[in-house]
Design a protein around this motif. Structure first.
Motif, mmCIF file in Angstrom:
data_model
loop_
_atom_site.group_PDB
_atom_site.id
_atom_site.type_symbol
_atom_site.label_atom_id
_atom_site.label_comp_id
_atom_site.label_asym_id
_atom_site.label_seq_id
_atom_site.Cartn_x
_atom_site.Cartn_y
_atom_site.Cartn_z
ATOM 1 N N TYR A 1 79.768 14.248 -24.568
ATOM 2 C CA TYR A 1 79.001 13.255 -23.816
ATOM 3 C C TYR A 1 77.834 12.730 -24.652
ATOM 4 C CZ TYR A 1 75.884 11.292 -20.280
ATOM 5 O OH TYR A 1 75.048 10.451 -19.575
ATOM 6 N N ASP A 2 77.082 13.625 -25.278
ATOM 7 C CA ASP A 2 75.938 13.200 -26.078
ATOM 8 C C ASP A 2 76.380 12.375 -27.280
ATOM 9 O OD1 ASP A 2 73.726 14.226 -24.650
ATOM 10 O OD2 ASP A 2 74.151 16.231 -25.372
ATOM 11 N N ALA A 3 77.476 12.794 -27.933
ATOM 12 C CA ALA A 3 77.964 12.036 -29.081
ATOM 13 C C ALA A 3 78.379 10.634 -28.667
ATOM 14 C CB ALA A 3 79.127 12.772 -29.738
ATOM 15 N N LEU A 4 79.070 10.510 -27.539
ATOM 16 C CA LEU A 4 79.462 9.189 -27.030
ATOM 17 C C LEU A 4 78.245 8.361 -26.653
ATOM 18 C CD1 LEU A 4 82.560 9.973 -24.777
ATOM 19 C CD2 LEU A 4 82.505 8.368 -26.690
ATOM 20 N N ARG A 5 77.285 9.011 -26.017
ATOM 21 C CA ARG A 5 76.080 8.293 -25.588
ATOM 22 C C ARG A 5 75.324 7.732 -26.787
ATOM 23 N NH1 ARG A 5 71.102 9.950 -25.674
ATOM 24 N NH2 ARG A 5 71.689 12.146 -25.977
ATOM 25 N N ILE A 6 75.148 8.543 -27.812
ATOM 26 C CA ILE A 6 74.423 8.088 -29.001
ATOM 27 C C ILE A 6 75.221 7.031 -29.749
ATOM 28 C CG2 ILE A 6 73.511 8.827 -31.240
ATOM 29 C CD1 ILE A 6 72.918 11.557 -29.983
ATOM 30 N N TYR A 7 76.531 7.250 -29.859
ATOM 31 C CA TYR A 7 77.379 6.312 -30.595
ATOM 32 C C TYR A 7 77.450 4.960 -29.893
ATOM 33 C CZ TYR A 7 81.546 4.344 -32.808
ATOM 34 O OH TYR A 7 82.416 3.530 -33.460
ATOM 35 N N SER A 8 77.469 4.965 -28.562
ATOM 36 C CA SER A 8 77.613 3.711 -27.816
ATOM 37 C C SER A 8 76.378 2.831 -27.898
ATOM 38 C CB SER A 8 77.932 4.001 -26.352
ATOM 39 O OG SER A 8 76.860 4.691 -25.730
ATOM 40 N N THR A 9 75.260 3.378 -28.348
ATOM 41 C CA THR A 9 74.040 2.572 -28.508
ATOM 42 C C THR A 9 73.757 2.260 -29.974
ATOM 43 O OG1 THR A 9 72.691 4.594 -28.546
ATOM 44 C CG2 THR A 9 73.004 3.517 -26.423
ATOM 45 N N SER A 10 74.685 2.634 -30.861
ATOM 46 C CA SER A 10 74.481 2.375 -32.284
ATOM 47 C C SER A 10 74.760 0.917 -32.606
ATOM 48 C CB SER A 10 75.394 3.284 -33.120
ATOM 49 O OG SER A 10 76.760 2.979 -32.862
ATOM 50 N N ASP A 11 74.443 0.524 -33.822
ATOM 51 C CA ASP A 11 74.628 -0.865 -34.255
ATOM 52 C C ASP A 11 76.085 -1.295 -34.156
ATOM 53 O OD1 ASP A 11 71.958 -1.120 -34.771
ATOM 54 O OD2 ASP A 11 72.131 -0.627 -36.901
ATOM 55 N N SER A 12 77.003 -0.368 -34.436
ATOM 56 C CA SER A 12 78.419 -0.729 -34.433
ATOM 57 C C SER A 12 78.931 -1.075 -33.044
ATOM 58 C CB SER A 12 79.250 0.426 -35.003
ATOM 59 O OG SER A 12 79.069 1.600 -34.229
ATOM 60 N N MET A 13 78.206 -0.662 -31.987
ATOM 61 C CA MET A 13 78.634 -0.940 -30.625
ATOM 62 C C MET A 13 77.784 -2.028 -29.968
ATOM 63 S SD MET A 13 81.189 1.037 -30.070
ATOM 64 C CE MET A 13 81.342 1.108 -28.283
ATOM 65 N N TRP A 14 76.891 -2.635 -30.720
ATOM 66 C CA TRP A 14 76.018 -3.671 -30.178
ATOM 67 C C TRP A 14 76.748 -5.004 -30.180
ATOM 68 C CZ3 TRP A 14 71.409 -6.463 -32.748
ATOM 69 C CH2 TRP A 14 70.613 -7.067 -31.768
ATOM 70 N N ASP A 15 76.770 -5.669 -29.042
ATOM 71 C CA ASP A 15 77.535 -6.910 -28.936
ATOM 72 C C ASP A 15 76.734 -8.146 -29.340
ATOM 73 O OD1 ASP A 15 75.748 -7.183 -26.880
ATOM 74 O OD2 ASP A 15 77.249 -7.127 -25.259
ATOM 75 N N ASN B 1 76.793 6.338 -47.732
ATOM 76 C CA ASN B 1 77.178 7.145 -46.573
ATOM 77 C C ASN B 1 78.484 6.688 -45.949
ATOM 78 O OD1 ASN B 1 75.080 9.213 -46.006
ATOM 79 N ND2 ASN B 1 73.726 7.441 -46.036
ATOM 80 N N GLY B 2 79.235 5.892 -46.666
ATOM 81 C CA GLY B 2 80.505 5.431 -46.136
ATOM 82 C C GLY B 2 80.385 4.145 -45.350
ATOM 83 N N GLY B 3 79.326 3.394 -45.577
ATOM 84 C CA GLY B 3 79.157 2.103 -44.919
ATOM 85 C C GLY B 3 78.406 2.157 -43.608
ATOM 86 N N GLU B 4 77.696 3.227 -43.339
ATOM 87 C CA GLU B 4 76.936 3.328 -42.102
ATOM 88 C C GLU B 4 75.704 4.196 -42.306
ATOM 89 O OE1 GLU B 4 79.545 5.127 -39.272
ATOM 90 O OE2 GLU B 4 79.421 7.116 -40.193
ATOM 91 N N ILE B 5 74.656 3.915 -41.530
ATOM 92 C CA ILE B 5 73.490 4.780 -41.518
ATOM 93 C C ILE B 5 73.803 5.976 -40.628
ATOM 94 C CG2 ILE B 5 71.043 4.942 -40.962
ATOM 95 C CD1 ILE B 5 71.670 3.175 -43.357
ATOM 96 N N ALA B 6 73.416 7.152 -41.064
ATOM 97 C CA ALA B 6 73.827 8.378 -40.370
ATOM 98 C C ALA B 6 73.097 8.608 -39.059
ATOM 99 C CB ALA B 6 73.613 9.580 -41.294
ATOM 100 N N TYR B 7 71.963 7.911 -38.832
ATOM 101 C CA TYR B 7 71.140 8.168 -37.653
ATOM 102 C C TYR B 7 70.999 6.910 -36.805
ATOM 103 C CZ TYR B 7 69.803 11.865 -40.947
ATOM 104 O OH TYR B 7 69.827 12.887 -41.860
ATOM 105 N N ASP B 8 70.736 7.128 -35.510
ATOM 106 C CA ASP B 8 70.457 5.979 -34.653
ATOM 107 C C ASP B 8 68.972 5.641 -34.751
ATOM 108 O OD1 ASP B 8 69.060 7.809 -33.116
ATOM 109 O OD2 ASP B 8 70.204 7.465 -31.274
#
Length: 625
Positions: free
Chosen positions: A139-153, A426-433
């Motif tokens: 749940y926490d991983a999804l929550r953090i990932y869903s607010t990252s830059d890659s999920m921003w519309d 880092n593989g094309g992404e920042i590791a932190y939100d």
């Protein structure tokens, strides 16, 4: 496995024409009114044994509702037919075995079967705790990932991560305890567990309402037409609530306008009637408190405080002049200390340690100001003072040759983005939100360093800033010396570095000849692979393999210099993980050992690490204490 005692009527068949389902008026929290709600359709269940219970007893007894009759005589409330029956748990000698397996693709309605889980063995407790821990981690991983830059519309508004994560898990049948409505303790959820979001309470099955303060089985779903309450959230939404910890006077729901002001009399229906019925049958109520917490990421946090029983209920005139229902709840004896009490105690302990604990402190700062935050040392068990005999090392000492070679950095003006040089490393992404939380674990993380142009506030500079929370090294009868936090540590947050003096393989061999104990970074369990693992949600998810590093072949000497991390105890189900990080050099053979939280860690809870496999010669874990 433990026993499940179903709390249901098997023999009563009330005439449906005599029962009228009562409307449900939720008891919302003021802060939640403007939130986008999750659709009310319930989740299905995953096809594993996370909710498979083995034993249960079935019993029932007829009864008459004396309280409902009394309230009916008042003439100002509506009640259900007082002739109906309900459930009463009593001892029985007959047991039955039942296995429940639910297809993950089948949308399942929330169960109307009330059960009490009893007689869990130690192995059962560990099993369910691990299930809850992994569910919360997802749940926490999804929550953090869903607010990252890659999920921003790009609309200018970021997604509500807590709602998004809950929705995704609901659609994939990953909510827990949907096949049973549990009365009493929820397996795998401990007193003192802390939650940042109401939706997470629903995900783990602790409280099944996203807004309502009372969770209950509605009369329309009960076999005998009477509602039963199972849990409440106490968050200060009603002015007539009185909370003294072990004793709580809880105000029923209803009678408020959209501004949360009382404008009408409450009625004995829905959750109000359910609490009264739970009092009548002596059913335990789970109490979750919503509290404001300084420095929290959310408006309030939610802490599970254990089981209470409703011992009295009455209709009264509230402070507003309108009629309200009140319920006196008393905490069941013999439970661990309330989580809310631990929160307050730890908060005061940071500023008034000797006032609260006059004896036992060896020092109020083991680091001697070498770290950003003080490190307490406390021992009220024996005379051992071992932590005082070592020099405190706030950062790892590497051999000089490690810093040789090229040092390239990014040329970002403000905070780094995925397309910059460090992001590409880092593989094309920042590791932190943007809050500094780890998005997902990696074999190695490159943070911005001295050769980068970005400012110290760059979000790719997290672990290099040192200790962020007050910690305490303490003496325990169970684990010897251990470490506990004095503050709330969110999941995915950086805690501290595991420091020591780095030795090459040849140097380590000389040290071991003298019997010295060393830490071997290559032996730590790869728990980083669990953090951010979305394979349960996305079948095509691939565990990160880049940036890749070869097997680590160095040791760390902590025989004379060490830091607070060296006293963290070993556990195969830890709440802390090791993440390898580089920032001050680019030698991938010698990374820093940075520690991150795998779950929300409440104040005064002990930290634990998985030190990995035992040494093949000595048979001992690579742990210094």
């Amino acid at each position: 496995m433990g026993s499940l005692v179903p709390l249901q009527d098997l023999n009563l068949h009330p005439d449906p024409t005599t029962l009228s389902p009562t409307p449900i008026r939720v008891k919302p929290e003021p802060i939640d009114d403007e939130l986008e709600l999750i659709p009310s359709s319930p989740p299905s269940q995953p096809p594993d044994n996370s909710n498979v219970y083995s034993e249960f007893n079935r019993i029932s007894e007829m009864f008459r509702s004396a309280f409902a009759q009394r309230m009916e005589r008042l003439g100002d409330v509506d009640v259900l037919n007082s002739e109906t029956g309900a459930i009463v748990p009593v001892p029985t000698e007959e047991n039955r075995v039942s296995a429940v397996v639910v297809s993950p693709n089948r949308r399942q309605k929330r169960s109307n079967e009330l059960v009490r889980v009893t007689n869990l063995s130690v192995e059962d407790q560990r099993h369910f705790r691990d299930i809850v821990r992994r569910t919360r981690m997802l749940y926490d991983a999804l929550r953090i990932y869903s607010t990252s830059d890659s999920m921003w519309d790009g609309s200018g508004r970021r997604a509500r991560g807590d709602l998004k994560a809950a929705t995704i898990m609901r659609e994939r049948g990953l909510w827990l305890n949907m096949d049973k409505r549990i009365v009493g303790s929820v397996p795998g959820v401990y007193i003192g567990d802390l939650f940042y979001f109401r939706m997470e309470l629903c995900v783990v099955g602790l409280h099944g309402q996203s807004q309502a303060g009372i969770d209950y089985l509605p009369s329309s779903e009960s076999s005998n037409g009477e509602p039963i309450a199972t849990s409440i959230v106490v968050s200060g939404g009603y002015e007539d609530d009185e909370d003294s910890g072990d004793v709580l006077v809880y105000t029923g729901h209803g009678g408020q306008d959209k501004f949360h002001r009382m404008n009408n009399h409450q009625k004995l229906e829905g959750g109000n009637l359910a609490l009264e019925r739970s009092m009548h049958y002596g059913i335990e109520i789970r109490v979750i408190r919503g509290l404001k917490y300084e420095g929290s990421l959310t408006y309030k946090i939610y802490v599970y405080d254990g089981l209470y029983k409703v011992v009295e209920s009455w209709f009264d005139v509230g402070k507003s002049g309108f009629g309200v229902y009140k319920y006196k709840l008393v905490r069941v004896e013999g439970q661990p200390q309330m989580g809310s009490t631990s929160l307050k105690f730890a908060h005061n302990l940071r500023t008034r340690p000797f006032e609260l604990r006059p004896q036992g402190y060896l020092t109020l700062d083991l680091s001697m100001k070498k770290d950003n935050m003080p490190v307490f040392v406390f021992n009220d068990i024996d005379t051992d003072k071992e932590p005082l005999y070592y020099n405190y090392l706030s950062r790892t000492v590497f051999p000089p040759f490690v810093y040789g070679g090229g040092n390239m950095g990014c040329d970002c003006v403000t905070s780094c983005v995925s397309g910059c040089l460090c992001g590409m490393k880092n593989g094309g992404e920042i590791a932190y939100d943007h809050n500094g939380f780890l998005l997902r674990g990696k074999p190695l993380i490159f943070e911005c360093g001295n050769y980068c142009s970005c400012p110290p506030s760059c979000r790719n500079r997290v672990s290099q800033k040192g200790l962020k929370n007050s910690l305490e090294v303490f003496r325990s009868r169970d684990t010897g010396w251990g470490v506990r936090t004095l503050e709330l540590i969110p999941s995915g947050a950086f805690i501290c570095e595991y420091t020591g003096v780095v030795l090459t393989r040849e140097q380590a061999q000389l040290f071991t000849m003298n019997g010295d104990t060393l830490i071997y970074p290559g032996r730590f369990a790869e728990k980083w692979g669990e953090w951010g693992d979305l394979s349960q949600v996305y079948p095509d998810y691939v565990k990160p393999t880049y940036p890749s590093i070869p097997p680590l072949d160095f040791a760390m000497d902590v025989s004379s210099m060490r830091n607070v991390a060296c006293y963290i105890s070993h556990s195969t189900s830890p709440n802390v993980m090791v993440q390898f990080v580089l920032y001050d050099h680019n030698n991938i053979l010698f990374p820093h050992l940075m520690l991150f939280a795998m779950e929300n860690i409440p104040p005064l809870r002990e930290l634990s690490l998985d030190y990995g496999v035992a040494d093949e010669y000595t048979g001992k874990l690579s742990i210094c204490n």
